[in-house]
Design a protein around this motif. Structure first.
Motif, PDB file in Angstrom:
ATOM      1  N   UNK A 145      48.046 112.452 118.358  1.00 23.20           N
ATOM      2  CA  UNK A 145      47.655 111.958 119.633  1.00 23.20           C
ATOM      3  C   UNK A 145      48.067 110.696 119.845  1.00 23.20           C
ATOM      4  N   UNK A 146      47.904 110.607 121.003  1.00 19.03           N
ATOM      5  CA  UNK A 146      48.373 109.802 122.373  1.00 19.03           C
ATOM      6  C   UNK A 146      50.055 109.363 121.830  1.00 19.03           C
ATOM      7  N   UNK A 147      50.516 109.624 120.528  1.00 21.35           N
ATOM      8  CA  UNK A 147      52.613 109.263 119.905  1.00 21.35           C
ATOM      9  C   UNK A 147      52.466 107.878 119.852  1.00 21.35           C
ATOM     10  N   UNK A 148      51.451 107.231 118.873  1.00 23.39           N
ATOM     11  CA  UNK A 148      51.409 106.134 118.471  1.00 23.39           C
ATOM     12  C   UNK A 148      51.828 105.186 117.391  1.00 23.39           C
ATOM     13  N   UNK A 149      52.768 104.654 117.327  1.00 22.12           N
ATOM     14  CA  UNK A 149      53.205 104.137 116.285  1.00 22.12           C
ATOM     15  C   UNK A 149      52.528 102.569 115.983  1.00 22.12           C
ATOM     16  N   UNK A 150      51.362 102.955 115.271  1.00 20.77           N
ATOM     17  CA  UNK A 150      50.512 102.391 114.266  1.00 20.77           C
ATOM     18  C   UNK A 150      51.517 100.704 113.466  1.00 20.77           C
ATOM     19  N   UNK A 151      52.653 101.267 113.462  1.00 21.06           N
ATOM     20  CA  UNK A 151      52.983 100.227 111.685  1.00 21.06           C
ATOM     21  C   UNK A 151      52.197  99.466 110.897  1.00 21.06           C
ATOM     22  N   UNK A 152      51.534 100.509 110.683  1.00 24.34           N
ATOM     23  CA  UNK A 152      50.268 100.674 109.468  1.00 24.34           C
ATOM     24  C   UNK A 152      51.126 101.137 107.717  1.00 24.34           C
ATOM     25  N   UNK A 153      50.595 100.926 107.441  1.00 23.76           N
ATOM     26  CA  UNK A 153      51.373 101.552 106.034  1.00 23.76           C
ATOM     27  C   UNK A 153      50.891 102.421 105.129  1.00 23.76           C
ATOM     28  N   UNK A 154      51.810 103.822 104.573  1.00 22.68           N
ATOM     29  CA  UNK A 154      51.177 105.022 103.882  1.00 22.68           C
ATOM     30  C   UNK A 154      51.723 104.815 102.610  1.00 22.68           C
ATOM     31  N   UNK A 155      51.180 104.590 101.485  1.00 21.09           N
ATOM     32  CA  UNK A 155      51.729 104.364 100.356  1.00 21.09           C
ATOM     33  C   UNK A 155      50.161 104.654  99.116  1.00 21.09           C
TER      34      UNK A 155
END
Length: 462
Positions: A145-155
């Protein structure tokens, strides 16, 4: 030995770490002997680690006190592919601290004392867990949605640690009974980005509720929401909780060469995992709106397990072992139940992330060959059913491994000293998911997981 044992347990707790998922959340065998035999050991002497599987097998150990020290090394290799674009997210590529891969470790420690018909033991072992580190720059950190590179972690990082207090009693020449009461410590780190499409699908299924929901939905051009509950220390998690578990078992000597074993591992009763978390809303301009608060993961338990095993001596040198396990995951892993309360306002949000695990069958077979008085070699294989349906896969919770090939050895360098080693290879297993809410329907994923685990052990008989 009172103070050295207490000190040793505290040291182990200080240096415990997460583990990569194996048989769902559980390791494929406890200690190097069982691990080398494909995880089998319900009717076989697997040393002090028997207190983690069938406590009655402690009665098969040699008489006298003994100390066991071990170390699990778990090497995960996980790739998650965006099947719409071909982009690949590789776990553990961007680890940020000394407890987050790519090699996870879990020390072990136990003390046993076998006197006559009674054997007592206390130990600390990792029952299992999982660990993933996808970092902050992969497609998993981008909203569709809105193609946002959030820079938030996934782990993620989960560790189930058990401290069993075990006993085995030899009733007669054929029957030995055993049991344990286990202190259980469960620790969980989680960094998870949900696209607004996923949040909407959860809400549509009645899986999102609370006074924070209208506030979040009122954010203009909301693109996603991110949960962060992580502790960047060697031990512990962003959430954790203590509880109890236990086991009952017996072994029966059918003949001079054949032994049968049975054990029942009770479902745990661990308190709700609690800690601190940040819920971050992200809009179309990548503005982050962080909300700090308290979080609970409710009723996160380990399942009951029924284990049946047989150990048969072909001759003085060769022994064959085989086990069957029924693991009741369906009873404990229907949803991941998250409750968040914002600081100051007291507003809350409750989310049920669907999992719907199935009960599984687990089969193990192994062989033990005493080559000389000093060397014993082992090999094994295990296969388990798939607990997770593919449409409930989360990239940060890969639990699809099914087949393990194992091997190892024991070296008796003196009458009182033994070194054990085992290596386990988990064959690659791939699972795809293109279904809301556990993945964004615009981002169909394929997770491929393979793993190499090693365990070292040292035993000293006093």
């Amino acid at each position: 030995m009172k103070y050295p044992i207490v000190t040793g347990l505290l040291v182990l707790l200080m240096f415990s770490n997460g583990a990569g998922a194996t048989n769902v959340f559980n390791l494929e065998g406890f200690g190097p002997v069982s691990r080398a035999l494909g995880g089998a050991g319900a009717a076989h002497n697997i040393g002090a680690a028997g207190m983690m599987y069938n406590p009655a097998t402690l009665g098969l150990m040699e008489e006298g006190p003994g100390l066991y020290i071990g170390l699990d090394l778990i090497g995960t290799d996980i790739d998650t592919v965006n099947q719409a674009t071909g982009e690949k997210a590789k776990s553990n590529k961007n680890s940020e601290s000394n407890n987050r891969g790519p090699i996870y470790y879990a020390p072990q420690l136990a003390y046993t004392n076998n006197v006559g018909n009674l054997t007592l033991g206390v130990g600390a072992f990792a029952q299992g867990g999982l660990g993933t580190e996808f970092g902050k720059t992969s497609f998993l950190s981008r909203t569709s949605t809105n193609n946002v590179d959030t820079g938030l972690d996934n782990s993620s990082r989960l560790l189930n640690l058990r401290i069993p207090f075990a006993a085995a009693y030899k009733v007669n020449d054929r029957l030995t009974v055993g049991g344990s009461v286990d202190a259980v410590w469960t620790q969980l780190n989680l960094e998870l980005l949900l696209d607004v499409n996923q949040v909407g699908a959860l809400a549509g299924d009645g899986r999102v509720s609370g006074s924070l929901v209208p506030t979040l939905l009122a954010i203009p051009n909301l693109s996603g929401a991110h949960f962060s509950l992580t502790k960047n220390d060697i031990v512990g998690g962003g959430t954790d909780g203590w509880g109890l578990g236990g086991k009952l078992g017996f072994t029966y000597q059918i003949s001079d060469t054949t032994r049968f074993g049975m054990a029942y591992n009770l479902e745990t009763h661990v308190e709700d995992l609690s800690g601190r978390a940040v819920l971050t809303a992200v809009d179309n301009n990548n503005n982050h709106i962080p909300l700090s608060g308290k979080i609970k993961i409710r009723d996160f338990q380990n399942p009951a397990q029924l284990s049946l095993g047989v150990s048969h001596e072909i001759n003085e040198q060769l022994t064959i072992v085989a086990d069957y396990n029924r693991v009741f995951w369906k009873d404990v892993m229907k949803d991941i139940d998250i409750g968040f309360i914002q600081d100051g306002t007291g507003d809350n949000i409750d989310i049920l992330l669907p999992q719907n695990y199935r009960d599984i069958n687990l089969y193990s077979i192994g062989a033990e060959y005493q080559y000389t008085q000093d060397w014993t070699f082992r090999a094994g294989f295990s296969h388990s059913d798939q607990a997770l349906r593919s449409n409930f896969l989360f990239a940060v919770i890969p639990i699809q491994l099914q087949n393990h090939l194992t091997g190892g050895f024991s070296y008796f360098w003196s009458e009182n000293n033994t070194f054990d080693f085992a290596l386990s290879y988990a064959f690659e297993k791939s699972v795809s998911n293109e279904s809301l809410p556990n993945t964004d329907s615009a981002v169909p994923i394929k997770s491929s997981h393979r793993q190499i685990n090693a365990v070292f052990g040292y035993s000293y008989r006093f």
